[in-house]
Scaffold this active site. Structure first.
Site, PDB file in Angstrom:
ATOM      1  N   THR A  63     -18.498  47.262  84.271  1.00 42.31           N
ATOM      2  CA  THR A  63     -17.904  46.659  83.625  1.00 42.31           C
ATOM      3  C   THR A  63     -18.001  45.296  83.973  1.00 42.31           C
ATOM      4  O   THR A  63     -16.923  44.382  83.295  1.00 42.31           O
ATOM      5  CB  THR A  63     -16.388  47.224  83.649  1.00 42.31           C
ATOM      6  N   ASP A 103     -15.489  47.681  72.020  1.00 45.35           N
ATOM      7  CA  ASP A 103     -15.852  46.833  70.703  1.00 45.35           C
ATOM      8  C   ASP A 103     -17.056  45.947  70.921  1.00 45.35           C
ATOM      9  O   ASP A 103     -17.584  45.306  70.196  1.00 45.35           O
ATOM     10  CB  ASP A 103     -14.356  45.983  70.364  1.00 45.35           C
ATOM     11  N   TYR A 126     -24.137  43.731  78.319  1.00 44.62           N
ATOM     12  CA  TYR A 126     -23.248  44.714  78.434  1.00 44.62           C
ATOM     13  C   TYR A 126     -22.876  45.508  77.016  1.00 44.62           C
ATOM     14  O   TYR A 126     -23.154  46.767  77.138  1.00 44.62           O
ATOM     15  CB  TYR A 126     -21.920  44.093  78.751  1.00 44.62           C
TER      16      TYR A 126
HETATM   17  N1  LIG Z   1     -11.166  47.271  80.915  1.00 44.34           N
HETATM   18  C1  LIG Z   1     -11.431  47.020  79.581  1.00 44.34           C
HETATM   19  O1  LIG Z   1     -10.717  46.243  78.919  1.00 44.34           O
HETATM   20  C2  LIG Z   1     -12.368  47.843  78.510  1.00 44.34           C
HETATM   21  C3  LIG Z   1     -12.732  47.413  77.256  1.00 44.34           C
HETATM   22  C4  LIG Z   1     -13.428  48.142  76.519  1.00 44.34           C
HETATM   23  C5  LIG Z   1     -14.062  49.516  77.043  1.00 44.34           C
HETATM   24  N2  LIG Z   1     -13.942  49.802  78.382  1.00 44.34           N
HETATM   25  C6  LIG Z   1     -14.568  50.831  78.956  1.00 44.34           C
HETATM   26  O2  LIG Z   1     -13.578  51.629  79.415  1.00 44.34           O
HETATM   27  C7  LIG Z   1     -14.222  52.307  80.415  1.00 44.34           C
HETATM   28  C8  LIG Z   1     -13.274  52.404  81.637  1.00 44.34           C
HETATM   29  O3  LIG Z   1     -13.053  50.804  82.083  1.00 44.34           O
HETATM   30  P1  LIG Z   1     -12.227  50.477  83.151  1.00 44.34           P
HETATM   31  O4  LIG Z   1     -11.734  49.064  82.789  1.00 44.34           O
HETATM   32  O5  LIG Z   1     -11.346  51.626  83.724  1.00 44.34           O
HETATM   33  O6  LIG Z   1     -13.436  49.958  84.303  1.00 44.34           O
HETATM   34  P2  LIG Z   1     -13.345  49.929  85.821  1.00 44.34           P
HETATM   35  O7  LIG Z   1     -11.757  49.733  86.300  1.00 44.34           O
HETATM   36  O8  LIG Z   1     -14.154  48.741  86.230  1.00 44.34           O
HETATM   37  O9  LIG Z   1     -13.557  51.318  86.444  1.00 44.34           O
HETATM   38  C9  LIG Z   1     -15.000  51.587  86.397  1.00 44.34           C
HETATM   39  C10 LIG Z   1     -15.209  52.621  87.331  1.00 44.34           C
HETATM   40  O10 LIG Z   1     -16.505  53.242  87.192  1.00 44.34           O
HETATM   41  C11 LIG Z   1     -17.098  53.171  88.815  1.00 44.34           C
HETATM   42  N3  LIG Z   1     -18.488  53.265  88.807  1.00 44.34           N
HETATM   43  C12 LIG Z   1     -19.502  52.100  88.462  1.00 44.34           C
HETATM   44  N4  LIG Z   1     -20.564  52.530  88.567  1.00 44.34           N
HETATM   45  C13 LIG Z   1     -20.560  53.739  88.828  1.00 44.34           C
HETATM   46  C14 LIG Z   1     -21.623  54.767  89.111  1.00 44.34           C
HETATM   47  N5  LIG Z   1     -22.870  54.306  89.010  1.00 44.34           N
HETATM   48  N6  LIG Z   1     -21.300  56.011  89.327  1.00 44.34           N
HETATM   49  C15 LIG Z   1     -19.905  56.374  89.412  1.00 44.34           C
HETATM   50  N7  LIG Z   1     -18.984  55.604  88.917  1.00 44.34           N
HETATM   51  C16 LIG Z   1     -19.219  54.432  88.813  1.00 44.34           C
HETATM   52  C17 LIG Z   1     -16.442  51.721  89.329  1.00 44.34           C
HETATM   53  O11 LIG Z   1     -16.644  52.181  90.596  1.00 44.34           O
HETATM   54  P3  LIG Z   1     -16.573  50.725  91.729  1.00 44.34           P
HETATM   55  O12 LIG Z   1     -15.204  50.118  91.511  1.00 44.34           O
HETATM   56  O13 LIG Z   1     -17.065  51.530  92.979  1.00 44.34           O
HETATM   57  O14 LIG Z   1     -17.830  50.067  91.179  1.00 44.34           O
HETATM   58  C18 LIG Z   1     -15.129  52.091  88.644  1.00 44.34           C
HETATM   59  O15 LIG Z   1     -14.361  52.843  89.634  1.00 44.34           O
HETATM   60  C19 LIG Z   1     -15.480  52.024  80.758  1.00 44.34           C
HETATM   61  O16 LIG Z   1     -16.447  52.797  79.936  1.00 44.34           O
HETATM   62  C20 LIG Z   1     -15.393  50.598  79.911  1.00 44.34           C
HETATM   63  O17 LIG Z   1     -16.823  50.331  79.511  1.00 44.34           O
HETATM   64  C21 LIG Z   1     -12.970  48.936  79.076  1.00 44.34           C
END
Ligand SMILES: NC(=O)c1ccc[n+]([C@@H]2O[C@H](COP(=O)([O-])OP(=O)(O)OC[C@H]3O[C@@H](n4cnc5c(N)ncnc54)[C@H](OP(=O)(O)O)[C@@H]3O)[C@@H](O)[C@H]2O)c1
Length: 320
Positions: A63, A103, A126
């Site tokens: 992310t 998005d 990304y």
């Molecule tokens: N945050 C936003 O505003 C936003 C907006 C649009 C879409 N999204 C999508 O929503 C989803 C959740 O986002 P989030 O905000 O919860 O993200 P986040 O807080 O960064 O959480 C992502 C998690 O994935 C883990 N991860 C990374 N690489 C990995 C791997 N190779 N194997 C297993 N786990 C792994 C990370 O672990 P580590 O911490 O150890 O790296 C982290 O715990 C994602 O698909 C993101 O693209 C988020």
């Protein structure tokens, strides 16, 4: 086959999904990265064969939007290749898969909300990686796969735009926030509710793409002002700046507003307005957010620089 398997369970959204499932009493297997690294294909297949969950929710992702610009291959390995591996493993045991996307798969140059079937045209590394993940899910699991696009997430835990703005508001600090990017601030707990609702539908009604963002639209500036207002601080402390003034490595969609047509078609209520979710998230009565850390005085040497909060979009830790 029963229960839910959650990958990325320690992330911002993953934690909300696990908590929501626990509230319902559903069996849940939360797997953080140390439990299951999605880039380890053998471990992914082994885990799915053993657990045989009814539903997998993939909350794991690379992310770091800016970091992906200089490490596109590494980002793609997690957001594209590993998603295909997981989707194949799900297909192998007939598990459904709910996969989170963004998005950022759109160009962000529209002026009306992107419907679920709008053509993707990502402008960032990304976004390209996330689009590869979407395609992998839809190709490998045409009947059992759901792509759930969300955006501008915040939660009561961890560092994110809203908790950081609430800290700055409590400190009475002036902040400069981008006012030329439009999106839909979305409480991660609302997305968790949407995921549970999708998992409760028959697979054929949930297959394909859904947009799990809040209704309406605002800018980061508008969101920051609302956080200040709701927490009793002076919204005039929030000053508008432009994206150009900020200068970040990865381009951000200027218009990341998503349409919500598929919810009604699937027999589910449309998302609520973003300001309603924010008010509940910040409300003292529901207390979804843990107590905020004591704010640093604005001139303290370690005070976070929050001037770049357009860029908080995908920086879930909430730092510019
Ligand atoms: N945050 C936003 O505003 C936003 C907006 C649009 C879409 N999204 C999508 O929503 C989803 C959740 O986002 P989030 O905000 O919860 O993200 P986040 O807080 O960064 O959480 C992502 C998690 O994935 C883990 N991860 C990374 N690489 C990995 C791997 N190779 N194997 C297993 N786990 C792994 C990370 O672990 P580590 O911490 O150890 O790296 C982290 O715990 C994602 O698909 C993101 O693209 C988020």
């Amino acid at each position: 086959m029963s229960g839910w398997l959650i990958t990325g369970a320690d992330g911002m959204l993953g934690r909300e999904v696990v908590a929501a499932l626990r509230r319902t009493g559903a069996p849940v297997l939360p797997l953080a990265r140390p439990d299951l690294d999605l880039t380890d294909a053998a471990a992914v297949h082994r885990t799915l064969r053993r657990a045989r969950p009814a539903v997998v929710v993939n909350c794991a992702a690379w992310t770091d939007v800016d970091g992906a610009e200089s490490a596109e291959r590494a980002a793609l390995a997690v957001n594209g290749d590993a998603v295909r591996t997981l989707a194949r493993a799900c297909a192998g045991v007939r598990s459904r898969m709910l996969h989170l996307s963004t998005d950022y798969v759109f160009a962000g140059d529209a002026d009306t909300p992107y419907p679920e079937d709008a053509p993707a045209a990502p402008r960032s590394a990304y976004g390209r990686g996330k689009l590869a993940g979407e395609r992998a899910v839809l190709e490998e699991l045409p009947r059992l796969g759901t792509v759930v696009r969300t955006a501008w997430l915040y939660a009561g835990h961890g560092r994110n735009f809203v908790t950081t703005m609430a800290e700055r508001a409590a400190a009475g600090a002036e902040v400069r926030v981008v006012d030329d990017q439009y999106g839909q601030p979305t409480w991660a707990r609302d997305v968790a509710g949407r995921l549970l609702a999708l998992g409760g539908l028959p697979a054929e009604r949930a297959a394909g793409v859904f947009h799990a963002t809040a209704a309406g639209r605002t800018t980061w500036f508008g969101l920051a002002r609302e956080v200040f207002r709701l927490t009793g601080a002076d919204p005039a402390l929030v000053r508008p700046i432009s994206t150009a003034q900020l200068g970040r490595p990865a381009p951000r969609p200027a218009f990341g507003v998503l349409g919500h047509g598929r919810w009604a078609a699937a027999g589910l209520a449309p998302p609520r307005p973003w300001a309603d979710g924010l008010a509940e998230a910040l409300s003292a009565t529901t207390r979804p957010c843990p107590p905020l850390p004591s704010p640093s005085p604005p001139d303290a040497p370690d005070a976070p620089d929050v001037s770049g909060f357009s860029t908080g979009t995908y920086d879930s830790k909430g730092v510019a």
